[in-house]
Design an enzyme around this catalytic site. Structure first.
Site, PDB file in Angstrom:
ATOM      1  N   ARG A   1       0.813  -1.214   0.000  1.00 49.51           N
ATOM      2  CA  ARG A   1       0.000   0.000   0.000  1.00 49.51           C
ATOM      3  C   ARG A   1       0.847   1.264   0.000  1.00 49.51           C
ATOM      4  O   ARG A   1       0.361   2.357  -0.281  1.00 49.51           O
ATOM      5  CB  ARG A   1      -0.943  -0.011   1.206  1.00 49.51           C
ATOM      6  CG  ARG A   1      -2.003   1.048   1.199  1.00 49.51           C
ATOM      7  CD  ARG A   1      -3.216   0.712   2.095  1.00 49.51           C
ATOM      8  NE  ARG A   1      -2.890  -0.064   3.259  1.00 49.51           N
ATOM      9  CZ  ARG A   1      -2.515   0.441   4.449  1.00 49.51           C
ATOM     10  NH1 ARG A   1      -2.389   1.753   4.597  1.00 49.51           N
ATOM     11  NH2 ARG A   1      -2.268  -0.353   5.467  1.00 49.51           N
TER      12      ARG A   1
ATOM     13  N   TYR B   1     -16.360  18.113 -14.885  1.00 52.92           N
ATOM     14  CA  TYR B   1     -16.498  16.658 -14.851  1.00 52.92           C
ATOM     15  C   TYR B   1     -17.582  16.282 -13.846  1.00 52.92           C
ATOM     16  O   TYR B   1     -17.563  16.710 -12.690  1.00 52.92           O
ATOM     17  CB  TYR B   1     -15.156  16.037 -14.490  1.00 52.92           C
ATOM     18  CG  TYR B   1     -15.202  14.548 -14.255  1.00 52.92           C
ATOM     19  CD1 TYR B   1     -15.832  13.692 -15.147  1.00 52.92           C
ATOM     20  CD2 TYR B   1     -14.602  13.987 -13.128  1.00 52.92           C
ATOM     21  CE1 TYR B   1     -15.874  12.326 -14.925  1.00 52.92           C
ATOM     22  CE2 TYR B   1     -14.627  12.622 -12.901  1.00 52.92           C
ATOM     23  CZ  TYR B   1     -15.265  11.802 -13.802  1.00 52.92           C
ATOM     24  OH  TYR B   1     -15.309  10.450 -13.574  1.00 52.92           O
TER      25      TYR B   1
ATOM     26  N   ASP C   1      -7.813  20.512 -13.144  1.00 53.08           N
ATOM     27  CA  ASP C   1      -7.993  19.218 -13.807  1.00 53.08           C
ATOM     28  C   ASP C   1      -7.515  19.391 -15.244  1.00 53.08           C
ATOM     29  O   ASP C   1      -8.137  20.098 -16.040  1.00 53.08           O
ATOM     30  CB  ASP C   1      -9.466  18.809 -13.767  1.00 53.08           C
ATOM     31  CG  ASP C   1      -9.715  17.422 -14.324  1.00 53.08           C
ATOM     32  OD1 ASP C   1      -8.956  16.988 -15.222  1.00 53.08           O
ATOM     33  OD2 ASP C   1     -10.671  16.763 -13.887  1.00 53.08           O
TER      34      ASP C   1
ATOM     35  N   LYS D   1      -8.075   8.486 -19.367  1.00 47.19           N
ATOM     36  CA  LYS D   1      -8.407   9.116 -20.636  1.00 47.19           C
ATOM     37  C   LYS D   1      -7.176   9.201 -21.555  1.00 47.19           C
ATOM     38  O   LYS D   1      -6.616   8.180 -21.935  1.00 47.19           O
ATOM     39  CB  LYS D   1      -9.012  10.489 -20.369  1.00 47.19           C
ATOM     40  CG  LYS D   1     -10.115  10.495 -19.306  1.00 47.19           C
ATOM     41  CD  LYS D   1     -11.308   9.645 -19.649  1.00 47.19           C
ATOM     42  CE  LYS D   1     -12.530   9.916 -18.779  1.00 47.19           C
ATOM     43  NZ  LYS D   1     -12.372   9.673 -17.341  1.00 47.19           N
TER      44      LYS D   1
END
Length: 357
Positions: free
Chosen positions: A47, A98, A169, A194
Site C-alpha cells: 500500500r 467533470y 484538472d 483518458k
C-alpha cells in the site's frame, strides 16, 4: 546537445520513468506484482509503494513539471484532494465540470463538510470575486463538456491573494498542450484513464504538485485510505503514455478538420471547440431527439461515455440526470480519435444528414 538542454515533451514521454541504461537491464520498468516486501527498505508493504507505480509517476511528473502520485482512479485522486479541505470551508468550482467532481462536491456539501460555490469560469471577474473567502479553487480549462476556457493565470493569482489553493484538472488538455503548474497552480489532477493511457483499458488517476509538503500530505492520505493504483494499471498507463504525443497530434489534427466541416452542416446549430485538443462539442439544431438519433446512426463513431482513447466516441451529455441543466439538451460531446479523418467524416456526415429537420 548540451547536457543541460531541456528535453522536449515528446522526448520526455518516451524516455522518462525508465530503468538505468545498464547492461542486461530491461528497457521498460517491469510489472511488479507484490503486496509485501522484505523489511528494511523504503517500501515495506504494497500500500505504500510499488516500482511500477513509481515509473509511471516519474514520467507524468516530469511531463507536468512536478512530482506525481498515482491513484486508483481519477475520482480517487479528486476525493483525496477534496479531503484536505477544512470543515465548512468554501470550494469554488466550475458550474460545468467533470460530472464526478461536481457530484463529489454536492455530496460533501449535503453532509455539511464544505460549501461549494459554482461559477461560470468564462466570467473571470466573477470567479475572482468568488475566490475572496475560498479555501480551494477547482478549475477545468477546457471545461467538461461545455469546453469553456478559463483565464488560469489571472484566477490563480487572485486565489493565491485570497489564501486559497488552486487545483486544475488537466485531463482534456494533457501536459503536452497546457502545464498549469507553470501558471502557479498548486495541484494538477488527471483522469489517466483518458488521454494519458489512451486505449480505453485502464482506470487510473494522478495528482501532480511542486509543493513537497502537499505531496507528503497527499501521500499519507493515499497510504491511509488505500486509494492506490493497481500494478497492471500503472504499467499499462505508462505504456500508453509513450505514444501520447503522437496520439494527441493526430487526434487534434482530426478534431480541427472536423470542426471546420461540422460548422457547415445544417443539422449542427453550434460547434464548441477551444482551438486545441481532441474534444469537440456540437449542439444539434433539432435538439435532444436529433442528438440521440445521431448517436445511434453511426457505424465508426462509438456511443460511449468516456473519452481520450484511440477510437472516436461521442454521447449526448444530458442523458445523464446529474448533468448540469445549463448544458443544452442537444449537446453531443465528441472525443476524436486517431482514425483516418475522411472515414470519420463520412460516417458522421451520413448520420447528420438524417438529423436535418
Amino acid at each position: 546537445m548540451p547536457d543541460d538542454s531541456p528535453l522536449k515533451p515528446s522526448t520526455i514521454a518516451v524516455t522518462a520513468g525508465r530503468p538505468p541504461h545498464e547492461p542486461d537491464r530491461p528497457l521498460n520498468e517491469p510489472l511488479t506484482m507484490a503486496s509485501t516486501y522484505v523489511a528494511g527498505g523504503d517500501l515495506e508493504y504494497g500500500r505504500y509503494g510499488n516500482p511500477t507505480w513509481a515509473a509511471f509517476e516519474a514520467a507524468l511528473g516530469e511531463l507536468e513539471g512536478g512530482s506525481c502520485l498515482a491513484f486508483a482512479s481519477g475520482l480517487a485522486a479528486v476525493s483525496t484532494v477534496l479531503d484536505l479541505v477544512g470543515q465548512d470551508a468554501t470550494v469554488v468550482a466550475p458550474r460545468h465540470a467533470y460530472n464526478g467532481s461536481i457530484m463529489q462536491l454536492a455530496d460533501l456539501e449535503a453532509r455539511g463538510r464544505l460549501r461549494a460555490r459554482l461559477v461560470d469560469v468564462t466570467d473571470t471577474d466573477a470567479v475572482v470575486a468568488a475566490c475572496a473567502d475560498a479555501a480551494l479553487v477547482w478549475l477545468e480549462s477546457p471545461t467538461n463538456p461545455a469546453l469553456e476556457v478559463a483565464d488560469l493565470e489571472t484566477i490563480t493569482r487572485a486565489a493565491h491573494d485570497a489564501g486559497a489553493y488552486v487545483v486544475v484538472d488537466n485531463t482534456f488538455a494533457t501536459p503536452l498542450l497546457q502545464r498549469p503548474l507553470d501558471l502557479d497552480a498548486d495541484l494538477v489532477v488527471h483522469s489517466a484513464t483518458k488521454f494519458l493511457s489512451g486505449h480505453a483499458d485502464v482506470l487510473l488517476g494522478a495528482v501532480v504538485t511542486r509543493d513537497p509538503e502537499l505531496l507528503g500530505v497527499l501521500k499519507n492520505r493515499r497510504d491511509l485510505i488505500g486509494a492506490i493504483p493497481g500494478s497492471l494499471e500503472a504499467w499499462l498507463a505508462l505504456r500508453g503514455l509513450r505514444t501520447l504525443h503522437l496520439r494527441v497530434e493526430r487526434a487534434q489534427a482530426n478534431a480541427q478538420e472536423l470542426v471546420r466541416r461540422l460548422g457547415e452542416h445544417p443539422a449542427v446549430g453550434e460547434v464548441r471547440y477551444p482551438g486545441f485538443g481532441a474534444i469537440v462539442a456540437i449542439v444539434l439544431a433539432q435538439g435532444a431527439m436529433a442528438a440521440d438519433l445521431l448517436t445511434r446512426k453511426t457505424s465508426l463513431w462509438v456511443h460511449a461515455t468516456s473519452l481520450g482513447g484511440v477510437e472516436s466516441t461521442f454521447e449526448r451529455r444530458r442523458r445523464w440526470k446529474t448533468e448540469a441543466a445549463t448544458i443544452p439538451e442537444g449537446l453531443v460531446r465528441m472525443s476524436v480519435g486517431i482514425e483516418d479523418v475522411e472515414d470519420l467524416w463520412d460516417d458522421l456526415r451520413r448520420a447528420l444528414d438524417g438529423c436535418v429537420g
